[in-house]
Write an enzyme that holds these catalytic residues in place. Structure first.
Site, short mmCIF file in Angstrom:
data_model
loop_
_atom_site.label_atom_id
_atom_site.label_comp_id
_atom_site.label_asym_id
_atom_site.label_seq_id
_atom_site.Cartn_x
_atom_site.Cartn_y
_atom_site.Cartn_z
N LYS A 115 -5.05 -5.47 -4.21
CA LYS A 115 -5.94 -6.30 -3.39
C LYS A 115 -6.97 -7.08 -4.21
O LYS A 115 -7.34 -8.20 -3.84
CB LYS A 115 -6.65 -5.43 -2.35
CG LYS A 115 -5.73 -5.00 -1.23
CD LYS A 115 -6.45 -4.18 -0.19
CE LYS A 115 -5.43 -3.73 0.84
NZ LYS A 115 -5.93 -2.73 1.76
N GLU A 199 -16.24 -4.42 -0.60
CA GLU A 199 -16.34 -5.67 0.16
C GLU A 199 -17.52 -5.58 1.10
O GLU A 199 -17.85 -4.49 1.57
CB GLU A 199 -15.07 -5.89 1.03
CG GLU A 199 -13.98 -6.67 0.36
CD GLU A 199 -12.75 -6.85 1.26
OE1 GLU A 199 -12.81 -6.54 2.47
OE2 GLU A 199 -11.73 -7.31 0.73
N ARG A 291 6.32 -8.01 3.17
CA ARG A 291 7.45 -7.31 3.82
C ARG A 291 7.45 -7.68 5.31
O ARG A 291 6.55 -8.36 5.78
CB ARG A 291 7.24 -5.80 3.69
CG ARG A 291 5.87 -5.41 4.26
CD ARG A 291 5.68 -3.92 4.38
NE ARG A 291 4.29 -3.55 4.51
CZ ARG A 291 3.65 -3.37 5.64
NH1 ARG A 291 4.25 -3.57 6.79
NH2 ARG A 291 2.38 -3.00 5.65
P1 ADP Z 1 1.67 -3.18 9.40
O1 ADP Z 1 3.09 -3.46 9.13
O2 ADP Z 1 1.17 -3.84 10.58
O3 ADP Z 1 0.75 -3.32 8.23
P2 ADP Z 1 1.14 -0.42 9.13
O4 ADP Z 1 -0.15 -0.71 8.46
O5 ADP Z 1 1.20 0.65 10.16
O6 ADP Z 1 1.69 -1.70 9.84
O7 ADP Z 1 2.18 -0.14 7.98
C1 ADP Z 1 3.55 -0.09 8.21
C2 ADP Z 1 4.14 1.12 7.59
O8 ADP Z 1 3.98 1.11 6.21
C3 ADP Z 1 3.53 2.41 8.04
O9 ADP Z 1 4.57 3.36 7.99
C4 ADP Z 1 2.48 2.69 6.98
O10 ADP Z 1 2.19 4.05 6.91
C5 ADP Z 1 3.22 2.21 5.77
N1 ADP Z 1 2.42 1.67 4.68
C6 ADP Z 1 1.78 0.50 4.67
N2 ADP Z 1 1.22 0.26 3.48
C7 ADP Z 1 1.52 1.32 2.70
C8 ADP Z 1 1.26 1.67 1.34
N3 ADP Z 1 0.56 0.87 0.54
N4 ADP Z 1 1.73 2.84 0.90
C9 ADP Z 1 2.43 3.64 1.69
N5 ADP Z 1 2.75 3.36 2.97
C10 ADP Z 1 2.29 2.22 3.47
P1 ADP Z 2 -4.69 -1.95 4.87
O1 ADP Z 2 -4.07 -2.39 3.59
O2 ADP Z 2 -4.88 -0.49 4.95
O3 ADP Z 2 -4.01 -2.57 6.03
P2 ADP Z 2 -6.78 -3.96 5.19
O4 ADP Z 2 -7.56 -4.49 4.04
O5 ADP Z 2 -5.71 -4.83 5.73
O6 ADP Z 2 -6.19 -2.53 4.78
O7 ADP Z 2 -7.79 -3.57 6.35
C1 ADP Z 2 -7.39 -2.85 7.48
C2 ADP Z 2 -8.42 -3.02 8.58
O8 ADP Z 2 -9.70 -2.54 8.16
C3 ADP Z 2 -8.66 -4.45 8.99
O9 ADP Z 2 -7.73 -4.89 9.96
C4 ADP Z 2 -10.07 -4.39 9.55
O10 ADP Z 2 -10.09 -3.88 10.86
C5 ADP Z 2 -10.72 -3.38 8.63
N1 ADP Z 2 -11.37 -4.06 7.49
C6 ADP Z 2 -10.86 -4.25 6.25
N2 ADP Z 2 -11.73 -4.89 5.46
C7 ADP Z 2 -12.83 -5.12 6.20
C8 ADP Z 2 -14.10 -5.73 5.95
N3 ADP Z 2 -14.41 -6.25 4.76
N4 ADP Z 2 -14.98 -5.80 6.98
C9 ADP Z 2 -14.69 -5.28 8.19
N5 ADP Z 2 -13.54 -4.68 8.47
C10 ADP Z 2 -12.61 -4.59 7.50
#
Ligand code: ADP
Ligand code: ADP
Ligand code: MG
Length: 472
Positions: A115, A199, A291
């Site tokens: 990230k 962040e 993906r």
């Molecule tokens: P989205 O596809 O909307 O991001 P999720 O955040 O639920 O949905 O992630 C999709 C799937 O991938 C879930 O099974 C989640 O646990 C898994 N996953 C996502 N990112 C990672 C990661 N960096 N390492 C391991 N599993 C991950």
């Molecule tokens: P992941 O890789 O686990 O999906 P993300 O960076 O996409 O992590 O963040 C997942 C969720 O966490 C976002 O959809 C949002 O709800 C919250 N989030 C992430 N970063 C921030 C931020 N800087 N401020 C507020 N909410 C955040």
């Protein structure tokens, strides 16, 4: 075009890929663990192979998967989501073995997998990012000095993070120092890498993400956005397309930003660029998922474009069949994640055996699922049992259709999110589109939903009778 695709995944997404392959006339090979021996995807694939005794490791064993693919005469591997889907080494290994990885290049996966690096790429591409540390944070002094400059609240994040893991909101120095260590530990155990960064915490944002499709010939388009603001523990529960808060102008601007990010890494195949949109309509890039996503379904429902089919065609080297102007968004779609978990118990995953199953149907209803009567939910994987996706002409119609479908949905023997989802569809704020990522925190009353009231034996008798009647 591919002749034979190995699906390195399980559950509903394996079924989703099998369906696309069938429509394209491609044969499918799947892998499964003993606990999934009776799973639907195992039955529906043309060929199924039992993996070693560990139910998870077999899906992560790159060499074994590629070796099996070679033995089975496979020419493409679809990774689904989770598992090896964002593993650049796996994509590389596939290519080195003469098998096409159905996804972007190893380089794009690697660049976006971190990230901190992804933020830098977005910034250089002229796309706004959330104010944050430029590099990963390695010591308390760095963290405290960033906090002093930026002010609280902040968010501690894992550089390699995903699935909501390793994320913590902190509101003072003490919390910052404590959560940094917690996040580092979580990151190390979940992602094998303890790198973290900070962040600014954006208060009450919408999670808005753009679906990208790019081919290997330089064509790149977006398919509009999804609003995934209904979350618990920073994980998505309900996803909506299109967003109720975007207008044409903002959609065009954010779509362009998403494309700029994808172009910066020469992206091809399907991908998602995630943003936060603050209450003043400023948007900030947060990450890119390289993906297919769980919630790709809602985009399919409003664009009529099959994203998995597109992934396969792109990987086969075909040019995109549509241009940006061809993409039209029609109506609304809502996806409810039907998880085997207990919302009242902090969404604790539940296992058990399904004692009755009847899926909703009728106009505008789609189920991507894996459950059936007598199916035993293995404890080793995600709690996702089915995705209920509904579409309608207007937002009101779509919400009422989701509610009606949840009412019809019979899935007994294990706690699920169905009654909770139904309660959300009855909420006036949700119905009026008044929600952001803090929705569930600000609505504790939604957890007072009613569990099923009919006795189990009546439900079993009824769902059996309905199935028998429909079969006439
Ligand atoms: P989205 O596809 O909307 O991001 P999720 O955040 O639920 O949905 O992630 C999709 C799937 O991938 C879930 O099974 C989640 O646990 C898994 N996953 C996502 N990112 C990672 C990661 N960096 N390492 C391991 N599993 C991950
Ligand atoms: P992941 O890789 O686990 O999906 P993300 O960076 O996409 O992590 O963040 C997942 C969720 O966490 C976002 O959809 C949002 O709800 C919250 N989030 C992430 N970063 C921030 C931020 N800087 N401020 C507020 N909410 C955040
Ligand atoms: Mg995310």
């Amino acid at each position: 075009m591919f002749k034979r695709i190995l699906i390195a995944n399980r559950g509903e997404i394996a079924m989703r890929v099998i369906r696309a392959c069938r429509e394209l006339g491609i044969r499918t090979v799947v892998i499964y663990a003993e606990c999934d021996a009776t799973a639907i995807y195992v039955k529906k694939a043309d060929e199924a192979h039992l993996i070693g005794p560990d139910p998870v490791q077999g899906f992560l064993d790159m060499q074994a998967i590629v070796d099996l693919a070679k033995r089975s005469g496979v020419d493409g591997i679809h990774p689904g989501y989770g598992f090896l889907s964002e593993n650049a080494e796996f994509a590389k290994l596939c290519a080195a073995s003469g098998i096409t990885f159905i996804g972007p290049s190893p380089k794009a996966i690697r660049l976006m997998g971190n990230k901190v690096q992804a933020r830098e790429i977005a910034r250089k591409a002229g796309v706004p990012i959330v104010p944050g540390t430029e590099k990963s944070v390695t010591n308390p002094t760095q963290a405290l000095s960033f906090a002093a400059r930026t002010g609280y609240p902040l968010m501690v994040k894992a550089s390699m993070g995903g699935g909501g893991r390793g994320l913590h909101v902190v509101r003072n120095d003490q919390e910052l120092l404590t959560k940094m260590e917690v996040s580092r530990r979580e990151a190390l155990s979940s992602f094998g890498n303890g790198e973290i960064f900070l962040e600014k915490y954006i208060e009450r944002p919408h999670h808005i993400e753009f679906q990208i499709l790019a081919d290997k010939h330089g064509n790149i388009i977006h398919l509009g956005e999804r609003d995934c603001s209904i979350q618990r523990r920073h994980q998505k529960l309900i996803e909506i397309a299109p967003s109720l808060v975007l207008d044409k102008e903002l959609r065009a601007r954010m779509g362009e930003a998403a494309i700029a990010v994808a172009k910066a890494v020469n992206y091809d195949n399907a991908g998602t660029v995630e943003f936060l949109l603050d209450p003043n309509r400023n948007f900030y890039f947060i990450e890119m998922n390289t993906r297919i996503q769980v919630e790709h379904t809602v985009t399919e429902q409003i664009t009529a474009i099959d994203l998995v089919r597109s992934q396969i065609e792109i990987a086969a080297g075909l040019p995109l069949e549509f241009s940006q102007e061809d993409v039209t968004l029609q109506g609304y779609a809502i996806q409810c994640r039907i998880n085997a978990e207990d919302p009242r118990n902090n969404f604790r995953p539940c296992t058990g055996t399904v004692t009755a199953y009847f899926s909703p149907g009728g106009i505008g209803v789609r189920i991507d699922g894996m459950a059936y009567k007598d199916y035993t939910i293995p404890p080793y994987y995600d709690a996702l049992l089915a995705k209920l996706v509904v579409r309608g002409r207007t937002w009101e119609e779509t919400v009422s259709r989701a509610h009606r479908s949840l009412e019809e949905f019979v899935l007994r023997g294990v706690k699920t999110t169905i009654p909770f989802m139904k309660r959300i569809m009855e909420d006036p704020d949700f119905q009026a589109g008044r929600f952001d990522t803090s929705f569930l925190k600000l609505h504790p009353e939604l957890f007072d939903f009613e569990e099923y009231t009919d006795p189990e034996d009546l439900v079993v008798a009824l769902s059996t009778a309905i199935v028998a009647y429909e079969g006439l």
